[in-house]
Write a protein that holds these residues in place. Structure first.
Motif, PDB file in Angstrom:
ATOM      1  N   ASP A 163       0.866  -1.269  -0.066  1.00 17.16           N
ATOM      2  CA  ASP A 163      -0.092   0.053  -0.097  1.00 17.16           C
ATOM      3  C   ASP A 163       0.765   1.221  -0.033  1.00 17.16           C
ATOM      4  OD1 ASP A 163      -2.431  -1.498   0.118  1.00 17.16           O
ATOM      5  OD2 ASP A 163      -2.527  -1.544   2.081  1.00 17.16           O
ATOM      6  N   TYR A 164       2.017   1.034   0.503  1.00 21.33           N
ATOM      7  CA  TYR A 164       2.944   2.239   0.147  1.00 21.33           C
ATOM      8  C   TYR A 164       3.610   2.621  -1.268  1.00 21.33           C
ATOM      9  CZ  TYR A 164       7.147   5.089   1.485  1.00 21.33           C
ATOM     10  OH  TYR A 164       8.096   6.235   1.476  1.00 21.33           O
ATOM     11  N   CYS A 165       3.242   1.593  -1.971  1.00 21.89           N
ATOM     12  CA  CYS A 165       3.568   1.618  -3.277  1.00 21.89           C
ATOM     13  C   CYS A 165       2.727   1.476  -4.221  1.00 21.89           C
ATOM     14  CB  CYS A 165       4.920   1.104  -3.710  1.00 21.89           C
ATOM     15  SG  CYS A 165       6.065   1.542  -2.925  1.00 21.89           S
ATOM     16  N   PRO A 166       1.359   2.369  -4.314  1.00 26.04           N
ATOM     17  CA  PRO A 166       0.063   1.832  -5.054  1.00 26.04           C
ATOM     18  C   PRO A 166       0.652   1.979  -6.476  1.00 26.04           C
ATOM     19  CG  PRO A 166       0.010   4.175  -4.133  1.00 26.04           C
ATOM     20  CD  PRO A 166       1.013   3.482  -3.508  1.00 26.04           C
ATOM     21  N   GLY A 167       0.174   0.955  -7.429  1.00 22.60           N
ATOM     22  CA  GLY A 167       0.687   0.740  -8.788  1.00 22.60           C
ATOM     23  C   GLY A 167       2.123   0.199  -9.010  1.00 22.60           C
ATOM     24  N   ARG A 168       2.796   0.188  -7.964  1.00 18.42           N
ATOM     25  CA  ARG A 168       4.239  -0.377  -8.242  1.00 18.42           C
ATOM     26  C   ARG A 168       4.630  -1.250  -7.143  1.00 18.42           C
ATOM     27  NH1 ARG A 168       4.166   5.259  -9.113  1.00 18.42           N
ATOM     28  NH2 ARG A 168       5.342   5.815 -11.147  1.00 18.42           N
ATOM     29  N   ARG A 169       6.038  -1.816  -6.849  1.00 21.40           N
ATOM     30  CA  ARG A 169       6.522  -3.001  -6.121  1.00 21.40           C
ATOM     31  C   ARG A 169       7.263  -2.116  -4.943  1.00 21.40           C
ATOM     32  NH1 ARG A 169       9.298  -6.961  -9.780  1.00 21.40           N
ATOM     33  NH2 ARG A 169      10.177  -4.980 -10.763  1.00 21.40           N
ATOM     34  N   PRO A 170       7.197  -2.531  -3.675  1.00 21.26           N
ATOM     35  CA  PRO A 170       8.156  -2.198  -2.762  1.00 21.26           C
ATOM     36  C   PRO A 170       9.328  -2.918  -2.803  1.00 21.26           C
ATOM     37  CG  PRO A 170       6.434  -3.857  -1.691  1.00 21.26           C
ATOM     38  CD  PRO A 170       6.169  -3.466  -3.097  1.00 21.26           C
ATOM     39  N   TYR A 171      10.565  -2.192  -2.908  1.00 26.39           N
ATOM     40  CA  TYR A 171      11.974  -2.907  -2.748  1.00 26.39           C
ATOM     41  C   TYR A 171      12.505  -2.456  -1.573  1.00 26.39           C
ATOM     42  CZ  TYR A 171      16.640  -4.082  -4.174  1.00 26.39           C
ATOM     43  OH  TYR A 171      17.905  -4.391  -4.336  1.00 26.39           O
ATOM     44  N   ALA A 172      13.052  -3.454  -0.677  1.00 26.46           N
ATOM     45  CA  ALA A 172      13.940  -3.214   0.418  1.00 26.46           C
ATOM     46  C   ALA A 172      15.426  -3.071   0.078  1.00 26.46           C
ATOM     47  CB  ALA A 172      13.668  -4.302   1.285  1.00 26.46           C
ATOM     48  N   VAL A 173      16.110  -1.922   0.562  1.00 21.74           N
ATOM     49  CA  VAL A 173      17.519  -1.434  -0.026  1.00 21.74           C
ATOM     50  C   VAL A 173      18.417  -2.578   0.867  1.00 21.74           C
ATOM     51  CG1 VAL A 173      19.005   0.292  -0.159  1.00 21.74           C
ATOM     52  CG2 VAL A 173      16.538   0.749  -0.470  1.00 21.74           C
ATOM     53  N   GLY A 174      19.114  -3.087   0.107  1.00 22.55           N
ATOM     54  CA  GLY A 174      20.166  -4.136   1.026  1.00 22.55           C
ATOM     55  C   GLY A 174      21.543  -3.327   1.557  1.00 22.55           C
ATOM     56  N   GLU A 175      22.185  -3.747   2.063  1.00 19.57           N
ATOM     57  CA  GLU A 175      23.421  -3.019   2.829  1.00 19.57           C
ATOM     58  C   GLU A 175      24.376  -2.557   1.605  1.00 19.57           C
ATOM     59  OE1 GLU A 175      26.986  -3.741   5.976  1.00 19.57           O
ATOM     60  OE2 GLU A 175      25.430  -5.223   5.635  1.00 19.57           O
ATOM     61  N   ASN A 176      24.611  -3.001   0.505  1.00 19.79           N
ATOM     62  CA  ASN A 176      25.538  -2.680  -0.383  1.00 19.79           C
ATOM     63  C   ASN A 176      24.784  -2.020  -1.710  1.00 19.79           C
ATOM     64  OD1 ASN A 176      27.722  -3.626   1.032  1.00 19.79           O
ATOM     65  ND2 ASN A 176      27.302  -5.867   0.533  1.00 19.79           N
ATOM     66  N   ASP A 177      23.332  -1.783  -1.570  1.00 19.50           N
ATOM     67  CA  ASP A 177      22.727  -1.518  -2.670  1.00 19.50           C
ATOM     68  C   ASP A 177      23.085   0.101  -2.921  1.00 19.50           C
ATOM     69  OD1 ASP A 177      21.681  -3.672  -3.601  1.00 19.50           O
ATOM     70  OD2 ASP A 177      19.734  -3.386  -2.422  1.00 19.50           O
ATOM     71  N   THR A 178      23.089   0.440  -4.566  1.00 16.13           N
ATOM     72  CA  THR A 178      23.267   1.759  -4.827  1.00 16.13           C
ATOM     73  C   THR A 178      21.929   1.944  -5.632  1.00 16.13           C
ATOM     74  OG1 THR A 178      24.348   1.557  -6.630  1.00 16.13           O
ATOM     75  CG2 THR A 178      25.632   1.895  -4.334  1.00 16.13           C
ATOM     76  N   ALA A 179      21.644   3.294  -6.014  1.00 18.53           N
ATOM     77  CA  ALA A 179      20.767   3.543  -6.935  1.00 18.53           C
ATOM     78  C   ALA A 179      20.915   2.879  -8.246  1.00 18.53           C
ATOM     79  CB  ALA A 179      20.317   5.147  -7.190  1.00 18.53           C
ATOM     80  N   TYR A 180      22.173   3.123  -8.717  1.00 15.98           N
ATOM     81  CA  TYR A 180      22.714   2.458 -10.040  1.00 15.98           C
ATOM     82  C   TYR A 180      22.518   1.080  -9.905  1.00 15.98           C
ATOM     83  CZ  TYR A 180      24.564   7.091 -10.695  1.00 15.98           C
ATOM     84  OH  TYR A 180      24.627   8.465 -10.855  1.00 15.98           O
ATOM     85  N   SER A 181      22.736   0.300  -8.932  1.00 12.18           N
ATOM     86  CA  SER A 181      22.929  -1.358  -8.892  1.00 12.18           C
ATOM     87  C   SER A 181      21.344  -1.772  -8.907  1.00 12.18           C
ATOM     88  CB  SER A 181      23.499  -1.410  -7.495  1.00 12.18           C
ATOM     89  OG  SER A 181      22.942  -1.296  -6.367  1.00 12.18           O
ATOM     90  N   ILE A 182      20.577  -0.981  -8.276  1.00 12.82           N
ATOM     91  CA  ILE A 182      19.092  -1.110  -8.101  1.00 12.82           C
ATOM     92  C   ILE A 182      18.473  -0.943  -9.417  1.00 12.82           C
ATOM     93  CG2 ILE A 182      16.709  -0.657  -6.988  1.00 12.82           C
ATOM     94  CD1 ILE A 182      18.225   0.057  -4.493  1.00 12.82           C
ATOM     95  N   SER A 183      18.932  -0.122 -10.281  1.00  8.56           N
ATOM     96  CA  SER A 183      18.263   0.009 -11.612  1.00  8.56           C
ATOM     97  C   SER A 183      18.465  -0.888 -12.449  1.00  8.56           C
ATOM     98  CB  SER A 183      18.515   1.631 -11.901  1.00  8.56           C
ATOM     99  OG  SER A 183      19.951   1.780 -12.163  1.00  8.56           O
ATOM    100  N   HIS A 184      19.838  -1.268 -12.205  1.00 10.95           N
ATOM    101  CA  HIS A 184      20.457  -2.331 -13.221  1.00 10.95           C
ATOM    102  C   HIS A 184      19.849  -3.487 -13.043  1.00 10.95           C
ATOM    103  CE1 HIS A 184      23.313  -4.313 -15.833  1.00 10.95           C
ATOM    104  NE2 HIS A 184      23.518  -5.199 -14.717  1.00 10.95           N
ATOM    105  N   ARG A 185      19.580  -3.965 -11.370  1.00 11.95           N
ATOM    106  CA  ARG A 185      18.777  -5.170 -11.308  1.00 11.95           C
ATOM    107  C   ARG A 185      17.762  -5.186 -11.651  1.00 11.95           C
ATOM    108  NH1 ARG A 185      17.998  -7.223  -5.167  1.00 11.95           N
ATOM    109  NH2 ARG A 185      17.110  -9.531  -5.695  1.00 11.95           N
ATOM    110  N   LEU A 186      16.764  -4.235 -11.631  1.00 12.76           N
ATOM    111  CA  LEU A 186      15.320  -4.052 -12.070  1.00 12.76           C
ATOM    112  C   LEU A 186      15.112  -3.901 -13.356  1.00 12.76           C
ATOM    113  CD1 LEU A 186      14.023  -2.599  -8.631  1.00 12.76           C
ATOM    114  CD2 LEU A 186      14.260  -5.238  -9.485  1.00 12.76           C
ATOM    115  N   ASN A 187      16.202  -3.339 -14.075  1.00 15.53           N
ATOM    116  CA  ASN A 187      16.053  -3.016 -15.627  1.00 15.53           C
ATOM    117  C   ASN A 187      15.128  -1.700 -15.826  1.00 15.53           C
ATOM    118  OD1 ASN A 187      16.746  -3.278 -18.332  1.00 15.53           O
ATOM    119  ND2 ASN A 187      15.061  -4.402 -18.957  1.00 15.53           N
ATOM    120  N   VAL A 188      15.425  -0.708 -14.870  1.00 17.11           N
ATOM    121  CA  VAL A 188      15.215   0.668 -15.008  1.00 17.11           C
ATOM    122  C   VAL A 188      15.946   1.684 -15.184  1.00 17.11           C
ATOM    123  CG1 VAL A 188      12.802  -0.033 -13.945  1.00 17.11           C
ATOM    124  CG2 VAL A 188      14.516   0.910 -12.408  1.00 17.11           C
ATOM    125  N   THR A 189      15.692   2.897 -15.513  1.00 21.05           N
ATOM    126  CA  THR A 189      16.824   3.838 -15.712  1.00 21.05           C
ATOM    127  C   THR A 189      16.955   4.610 -13.890  1.00 21.05           C
ATOM    128  OG1 THR A 189      15.109   5.496 -16.111  1.00 21.05           O
ATOM    129  CG2 THR A 189      16.340   4.553 -17.783  1.00 21.05           C
TER     130      THR A 189
END
Length: 214
Positions: A163-189
């Motif tokens: 419910d925090y992300c209506p129309g989208r999926r919630p993603y829990a940030v990991g310890e070594n995650d960055t915005a670039y690594s997350i975008s690459h993992r999920l195939n988004v810019t």
């Protein structure tokens, strides 16, 4: 029969003569009096007989006479009729503008909720963190470590709230995650990730936090 006295007879004769003379004079006056026109009458002003002619068109008359005031007591005042309201007075009074209430902001749901999770045999935190909606960092924040993973036991697993992300999926940030690594993992810019989550100019993300992703 007693005879009338001569003096009485003489008095009666004199009175009869006076009445006859008066009648003759009155008849003569009436015959000599001029016939008065309509709307006129005769009167005497300083021993002079005058005829006054009345003009009906110039007679004084009352127009809309005021109503009779009944028995006013001393000190009472009569009420003057109020003047008719002017066009300006008849204008409707301005209506008071009622301010439109501002919409009440609906609080956003909590980013993290807890679900019942049954621990599988030989399961590690890393295995559970393969889910997108939780991470080892998020579980550590909520006090869950490897010692709590007993096969068959049910734990309260912290995950991202849908419910925090209506129309989208919630993603829990990991310890070594960055915005670039997350975008690459999920195939988004990375720009799309930044726009959706209002990231700062440095694209900062925090371990244990929840992002909304397509």
């Amino acid at each position: 029969m007693q005879k009338a006295k001569p003096s009485i007879i003489v008095t009666l004769i004199v009175m009869a003569i006076i009445l006859a003379i008066g009648s003759i004079l009155a008849l003569s006056y009436l015959q000599r009096r001029p016939e008065l026109p309509d709307n006129s009458y005769q009167t005497t002003v300083e021993d002079v007989v005058v005829v006054i002619n009345m003009d009906p068109a110039k007679r004084v008359r009352l127009v809309n006479p005021p109503p009779v005031q009944a028995d006013l007591q001393p000190g009472d005042q009569t009420t003057e009729p109020s003047a008719a309201p002017s066009a300006q007075d008849q204008q409707p009074a301005p209506t008071e503008t009622v301010p439109t209430p501002e919409p009440t902001a609906v609080p956003r749901p909590d980013p993290v909720i807890f679900i019942d999770y049954v621990v599988q045999p030989n399961e590690y935190l890393y295995d559970i963190a393969l889910r997108l909606d939780t991470s080892i960092a998020l579980m550590a924040q909520e006090g869950i470590d490897q010692a709590d993973l007993i096969a068959g036991q049910t734990i309260k697993l912290p995950v991202g709230n849908p419910d925090y992300c209506p129309g989208r999926r919630p993603y829990a940030v990991g310890e070594n995650d960055t915005a670039y690594s997350i975008s690459h993992r999920l195939n988004v810019t990375v720009e799309e990730l930044r726009e959706i989550n209002n990231l700062d100019d440095n694209y900062t993300v925090y371990a244990g936090g929840i992002l909304c992703v397509p």
